[in-house]
Structures are given as structure tokens and as C-alpha cells.
Design a protein around this motif. Structure first.
Motif, PDB file in Angstrom:
ATOM      1  N   ALA A  72      90.817  -3.312  10.494  1.00 48.49           N
ATOM      2  CA  ALA A  72      90.084  -2.708   9.426  1.00 48.49           C
ATOM      3  C   ALA A  72      90.882  -2.543   8.265  1.00 48.49           C
ATOM      4  O   ALA A  72      90.246  -2.620   7.293  1.00 48.49           O
ATOM      5  CB  ALA A  72      89.197  -1.578   9.890  1.00 48.49           C
ATOM      6  N   GLU A  73      92.147  -2.276   8.582  1.00 44.47           N
ATOM      7  CA  GLU A  73      93.022  -2.051   7.373  1.00 44.47           C
ATOM      8  C   GLU A  73      93.573  -3.442   6.805  1.00 44.47           C
ATOM      9  O   GLU A  73      93.427  -3.516   5.555  1.00 44.47           O
ATOM     10  CB  GLU A  73      94.177  -1.189   7.855  1.00 44.47           C
ATOM     11  N   HIS A  74      93.735  -4.353   7.565  1.00 44.27           N
ATOM     12  CA  HIS A  74      94.355  -5.487   7.137  1.00 44.27           C
ATOM     13  C   HIS A  74      93.362  -6.711   7.924  1.00 44.27           C
ATOM     14  O   HIS A  74      93.638  -6.996   8.987  1.00 44.27           O
ATOM     15  CB  HIS A  74      95.730  -5.661   7.654  1.00 44.27           C
ATOM     16  N   TRP A  75      92.535  -7.065   7.125  1.00 40.86           N
ATOM     17  CA  TRP A  75      91.235  -7.838   7.703  1.00 40.86           C
ATOM     18  C   TRP A  75      91.754  -9.316   8.260  1.00 40.86           C
ATOM     19  O   TRP A  75      91.253  -9.709   9.277  1.00 40.86           O
ATOM     20  CB  TRP A  75      90.413  -8.226   6.528  1.00 40.86           C
ATOM     21  N   MET A  76      92.927  -9.867   7.782  1.00 35.14           N
ATOM     22  CA  MET A  76      93.639 -10.982   8.274  1.00 35.14           C
ATOM     23  C   MET A  76      95.012 -10.750   8.672  1.00 35.14           C
ATOM     24  O   MET A  76      95.757 -11.787   8.796  1.00 35.14           O
ATOM     25  CB  MET A  76      93.609 -12.163   7.160  1.00 35.14           C
ATOM     26  N   GLY A  77      95.329  -9.594   8.856  1.00 34.83           N
ATOM     27  CA  GLY A  77      96.879  -9.331   9.538  1.00 34.83           C
ATOM     28  C   GLY A  77      97.864  -9.202   8.361  1.00 34.83           C
ATOM     29  O   GLY A  77      97.255  -9.378   7.245  1.00 34.83           O
ATOM     30  N   THR A  78      98.989  -9.090   9.001  1.00 40.20           N
ATOM     31  CA  THR A  78     100.124  -8.964   8.079  1.00 40.20           C
ATOM     32  C   THR A  78     101.140  -9.999   8.498  1.00 40.20           C
ATOM     33  O   THR A  78     101.140 -10.773   9.593  1.00 40.20           O
ATOM     34  CB  THR A  78     100.732  -7.708   8.093  1.00 40.20           C
ATOM     35  N   ASP A  79     102.218 -10.374   7.653  1.00 39.30           N
ATOM     36  CA  ASP A  79     102.988 -11.354   7.841  1.00 39.30           C
ATOM     37  C   ASP A  79     104.445 -10.684   8.336  1.00 39.30           C
ATOM     38  O   ASP A  79     104.348  -9.691   8.721  1.00 39.30           O
ATOM     39  CB  ASP A  79     103.273 -12.304   6.794  1.00 39.30           C
ATOM     40  N   LEU A  80     105.458 -11.515   8.597  1.00 38.64           N
ATOM     41  CA  LEU A  80     106.575 -10.862   8.997  1.00 38.64           C
ATOM     42  C   LEU A  80     107.128  -9.565   8.219  1.00 38.64           C
ATOM     43  O   LEU A  80     107.896  -8.847   8.753  1.00 38.64           O
ATOM     44  CB  LEU A  80     107.456 -11.937   9.022  1.00 38.64           C
ATOM     45  N   ARG A  88      97.345 -12.079   0.050  1.00 39.17           N
ATOM     46  CA  ARG A  88      97.970 -13.083  -0.583  1.00 39.17           C
ATOM     47  C   ARG A  88      97.078 -14.453  -0.596  1.00 39.17           C
ATOM     48  O   ARG A  88      97.516 -15.350  -1.378  1.00 39.17           O
ATOM     49  CB  ARG A  88      99.198 -13.305   0.512  1.00 39.17           C
ATOM     50  N   ILE A  89      96.088 -14.524   0.436  1.00 32.71           N
ATOM     51  CA  ILE A  89      95.241 -15.562   0.373  1.00 32.71           C
ATOM     52  C   ILE A  89      94.314 -15.600  -1.095  1.00 32.71           C
ATOM     53  O   ILE A  89      94.217 -16.676  -1.451  1.00 32.71           O
ATOM     54  CB  ILE A  89      94.145 -15.764   1.453  1.00 32.71           C
ATOM     55  N   ALA A  93      94.663 -18.436  -4.307  1.00 34.74           N
ATOM     56  CA  ALA A  93      93.684 -19.175  -4.782  1.00 34.74           C
ATOM     57  C   ALA A  93      93.973 -19.528  -6.226  1.00 34.74           C
ATOM     58  O   ALA A  93      93.539 -20.665  -6.843  1.00 34.74           O
ATOM     59  CB  ALA A  93      92.368 -18.357  -4.589  1.00 34.74           C
ATOM     60  N   ARG A  94      94.688 -18.551  -6.890  1.00 32.62           N
ATOM     61  CA  ARG A  94      94.898 -18.903  -8.407  1.00 32.62           C
ATOM     62  C   ARG A  94      95.995 -19.893  -8.423  1.00 32.62           C
ATOM     63  O   ARG A  94      95.863 -20.869  -9.222  1.00 32.62           O
ATOM     64  CB  ARG A  94      95.638 -17.521  -8.825  1.00 32.62           C
ATOM     65  N   ILE A  95      96.851 -19.967  -7.458  1.00 33.77           N
ATOM     66  CA  ILE A  95      97.783 -21.123  -7.655  1.00 33.77           C
ATOM     67  C   ILE A  95      97.217 -22.419  -7.482  1.00 33.77           C
ATOM     68  O   ILE A  95      97.576 -23.125  -8.114  1.00 33.77           O
ATOM     69  CB  ILE A  95      99.053 -20.881  -6.678  1.00 33.77           C
ATOM     70  N   SER A  96      96.474 -22.499  -6.263  1.00 29.05           N
ATOM     71  CA  SER A  96      95.829 -23.615  -6.061  1.00 29.05           C
ATOM     72  C   SER A  96      95.075 -24.043  -7.105  1.00 29.05           C
ATOM     73  O   SER A  96      94.919 -25.455  -7.372  1.00 29.05           O
ATOM     74  CB  SER A  96      95.222 -23.594  -4.745  1.00 29.05           C
ATOM     75  N   LEU A  97      94.165 -23.335  -7.675  1.00 26.50           N
ATOM     76  CA  LEU A  97      93.189 -23.775  -8.656  1.00 26.50           C
ATOM     77  C   LEU A  97      93.918 -24.256  -9.855  1.00 26.50           C
ATOM     78  O   LEU A  97      93.476 -25.200 -10.706  1.00 26.50           O
ATOM     79  CB  LEU A  97      92.047 -22.704  -8.851  1.00 26.50           C
ATOM     80  N   THR A 244     105.939 -15.990  -4.045  1.00 25.94           N
ATOM     81  CA  THR A 244     104.723 -16.322  -4.515  1.00 25.94           C
ATOM     82  C   THR A 244     103.552 -16.613  -3.490  1.00 25.94           C
ATOM     83  O   THR A 244     103.887 -17.262  -2.639  1.00 25.94           O
ATOM     84  CB  THR A 244     104.797 -17.810  -5.396  1.00 25.94           C
ATOM     85  N   PRO A 245     102.337 -16.306  -3.210  1.00 24.98           N
ATOM     86  CA  PRO A 245     101.435 -16.307  -2.437  1.00 24.98           C
ATOM     87  C   PRO A 245     100.742 -17.707  -2.377  1.00 24.98           C
ATOM     88  O   PRO A 245      99.505 -17.809  -3.090  1.00 24.98           O
ATOM     89  CB  PRO A 245     100.355 -15.103  -2.812  1.00 24.98           C
ATOM     90  N   SER A 246     101.317 -18.839  -1.885  1.00 30.88           N
ATOM     91  CA  SER A 246     100.993 -20.149  -1.977  1.00 30.88           C
ATOM     92  C   SER A 246     100.633 -20.399  -0.519  1.00 30.88           C
ATOM     93  O   SER A 246     100.992 -20.054   0.330  1.00 30.88           O
ATOM     94  CB  SER A 246     102.057 -21.042  -2.332  1.00 30.88           C
ATOM     95  N   TRP A 247      99.483 -20.846  -0.469  1.00 30.18           N
ATOM     96  CA  TRP A 247      98.902 -21.173   0.868  1.00 30.18           C
ATOM     97  C   TRP A 247      99.620 -22.379   1.493  1.00 30.18           C
ATOM     98  O   TRP A 247      99.793 -21.832   2.816  1.00 30.18           O
ATOM     99  CB  TRP A 247      97.262 -21.857   0.646  1.00 30.18           C
ATOM    100  N   GLY A 248     100.133 -23.494   1.084  1.00 34.00           N
ATOM    101  CA  GLY A 248     101.029 -24.289   1.643  1.00 34.00           C
ATOM    102  C   GLY A 248     102.317 -23.442   2.203  1.00 34.00           C
ATOM    103  O   GLY A 248     102.808 -23.800   3.376  1.00 34.00           O
ATOM    104  N   LEU A 249     102.744 -22.721   1.397  1.00 37.71           N
ATOM    105  CA  LEU A 249     104.075 -21.639   1.898  1.00 37.71           C
ATOM    106  C   LEU A 249     103.824 -20.724   2.914  1.00 37.71           C
ATOM    107  O   LEU A 249     104.470 -20.780   3.945  1.00 37.71           O
ATOM    108  CB  LEU A 249     104.482 -21.069   0.644  1.00 37.71           C
TER     109      LEU A 249
END
Length: 297
Positions: A72-80, A88-89, A93-97, A244-249
Motif C-alpha cells: 500500500a505504501e509502495h504500489w510497485m515496490g522499491t529497488d535496491l 520512477r516509472i 514517462a517524461r524521458i521516453s516521451l 535518471t529514472p529511465s525505463w530501460g535503465l
């Protein structure tokens, strides 16, 4: 003047009829709403994201924030590093668009210009430009982009979208060339030549507006490929750089944890890429069907 107004009215009716056909296409409308939603998310990212995308929450929430599962706090979890994946997702979206839009603009400028010159003048001009198109098309696309980006130690956004744009213009150039070849012998074009109008005005003022529909379709369909290319570059470490929050990265960083149970780090960015590509493909297919006069009922 009357002929010009008549042509404008006819063009307006054609675009209106195309919109009616587009609106009747359910997948196209779904894609349009998906694109609008994606643009809204990118624009209002600071108001939508629940956390700072670069903030390492392990400093405030402790070790429990490291690779935390969706909750509930982190809908898609967290990273390392304890950064919120959902935030970050959203910012990704800003980077990709940005890269998708600006790279497409570059490819449009190059492709339409070369395609228009080849189709209008023909002869040696067409032969030379067609040879260039075939050479660029024959070269492995991704390797060429990778080679251009690799020249720079720390490629920024401008380098990335220009690199992608200068190798994605070939399909647009081919479409533009075919359109100009079919339109250059029309009566209204011959009339403009007889009046002694400059070649640039004939090309960009009189022919291009009548050839723009299939070019728009090609550019829209190419957006998905551009965004996928940017994600591939980031995955290999040649795109956006941390943090930078890039999807590919994000996929690149999270792939090693797929087999250890922390699947969310890589899966959710991959779903975001799939969503974006599907959205633009739906819109592109809808535009192609709507603007094809052969489908007019």
C-alpha cells in the motif's frame, strides 16, 4: 482565389471524414486515450508521484525499504536503493516521451526534406537520395545508433534523440518520395510552375500539405520503435545515466533480481514500455485506416 478556397474546403471535409472514421475505430480510440493518459502522467508527474524518484528511502525507512515488495505504501515496490518504483516509472514517462517526440521531429525534418527533393526533382537527385536511403536502410539500425552514441562518454538527451532521429528517417523519406512522385504532375502543381513560383514554395506550400497524411501515419507508427530504441540504449548503459529514472535503465538494473524473487524492479518498467508502444501503434493503425481514402464508405 475561388479555386484555392474550394481546395481548402475539400481538404477540411477530408480531415473531418477521417476523424469520423478514426472515431469509429475502437482500438484507435483506446490508443488515443492511452496516449492522452501517458502525456498527462508525464506533464503532471510531480503531482502524481508519491515519492521523490531519486530519493533513497533506506535513509528514512531503514533497510526494510530495500527491495520492498509491492504494498500500500509502495504500489510497485522499491529497488535496491529503496527508491519507489512507481514514482520512477511516472518520471520515466517524461524521458521516453521527450526522446520519442524530439527524435521523431528530427526524422521528420530529414526524411520529409530528402523525400520531397527526390520525388519532386527525380533524375540524378532521386538516384543519389535513393542510394543514400538504401545505404542507411541496409546498415544495422541499432548498431548505427549505438555507434553514434558511443562516441560520447556521457551522452545527454540531445545526443540521444538526434542519434535516433538521424537513422529513423528512412521510412518517412520513402513515403514522402512516393507521395511527391504521385503529386508532382497534378494540374494545380503545373499551374504553380506556370506562374513562376519558387520551387521551395511549390514543394512546401502546395504539395506537402496534400502529402502530409501518410507521413503523419508513418511518424506515429515509428514512435513506438523510437521509444523501444531509447530503452535498449539505456539497458546497455548508453542512454540516460543514473539516477535518471529511465525505463530501460530500470530493467537493466533489475534483471539480475528476476530469479531471486524481486521481479517488480524489471517487470513494471517493461510493462510501461509495452503500454506506450501499444498506445502509439493503436493510434498509428487507426490513422492509417482513417486517412486511407480507399476505405471511405
Amino acid at each position: 482565389m475561388a479555386e484555392k478556397q474550394k481546395r481548402k474546403a475539400t481538404t477540411g471535409n477530408l480531415w473531418y471524414e477521417a476523424w469520423i472514421r478514426f472515431r469509429r475505430n475502437k482500438l484507435a480510440m483506446i490508443g488515443l486515450f492511452m496516449v492522452i493518459a501517458l502525456l498527462s502522467i508525464a506533464i503532471f508527474a510531480p503531482f502524481i508521484a508519491p515519492h521523490d524518484p531519486a530519493k533513497q528511502l533506506i535513509w528514512t525507512e531503514g533497510v526494510k525499504a530495500k527491495l520492498a515488495a509491492p504494498s500500500a505504501e509502495h504500489w510497485m515496490g522499491t529497488d535496491l536503493y529503496g527508491r519507489d518504483i512507481f514514482s520512477r516509472i511516472i518520471y520515466g514517462a517524461r524521458i521516453s516521451l521527450q526522446i520519442g517526440i524530439f527524435a521523431t521531429i528530427v526524422s521528420l525534418v530529414v526524411g520529409v526534406t530528402l523525400g520531397a527533393l527526390a520525388g519532386y526533382f527525380g533524375g540524378y537527385v532521386d538516384d543519389i537520395i535513393s542510394w543514400v536511403i538504401n545505404v542507411v536502410f541496409a546498415f544495422p539500425f541499432f548498431l548505427f545508433v549505438l555507434a553514434v552514441v558511443a562516441v560520447f562518454k556521457n551522452p545527454g538527451m540531445i545526443v540521444i534523440f538526434i542519434s535516433i532521429g538521424i537513422v529513423t528517417w528512412v521510412p518517412i523519406a520513402r513515403v514522402a518520395r512516393a507521395q511527391f512522385i504521385s503529386l508532382r504532375e497534378r494540374e494545380y502543381v503545373e499551374a504553380t510552375k506556370a506562374l513562376g513560383l519558387p520551387t521551395s514554395r511549390i514543394i512546401f506550400r502546395h504539395i506537402l500539405p496534400n502529402a502530409i497524411a501518410p507521413i503523419i501515419v508513418q511518424a506515429t507508427l515509428g514512435m513506438g520503435g523510437v521509444i523501444t530504441t531509447e530503452a535498449g540504449l539505456a539497458f546497455l548503459g548508453f542512454g540516460a545515466q543514473p539516477p535518471t529514472p529511465s525505463w530501460g535503465l530500470m530493467i537493466s538494473e533489475g534483471q539480475r533480481y528476476l530469479t531471486t524473487g524481486q521481479w517488480w524492479w524489471a517487470i513494471f518498467p517493461g510493462l510501461a514500455i509495452m503500454y506506450t508502444v501499444l498506445a502509439f501503434n493503436f493510434v498509428g493503425d487507426g490513422l492509417r485506416d482513417a486517412l486511407d481514402v480507399r476505405l471511405k464508405r
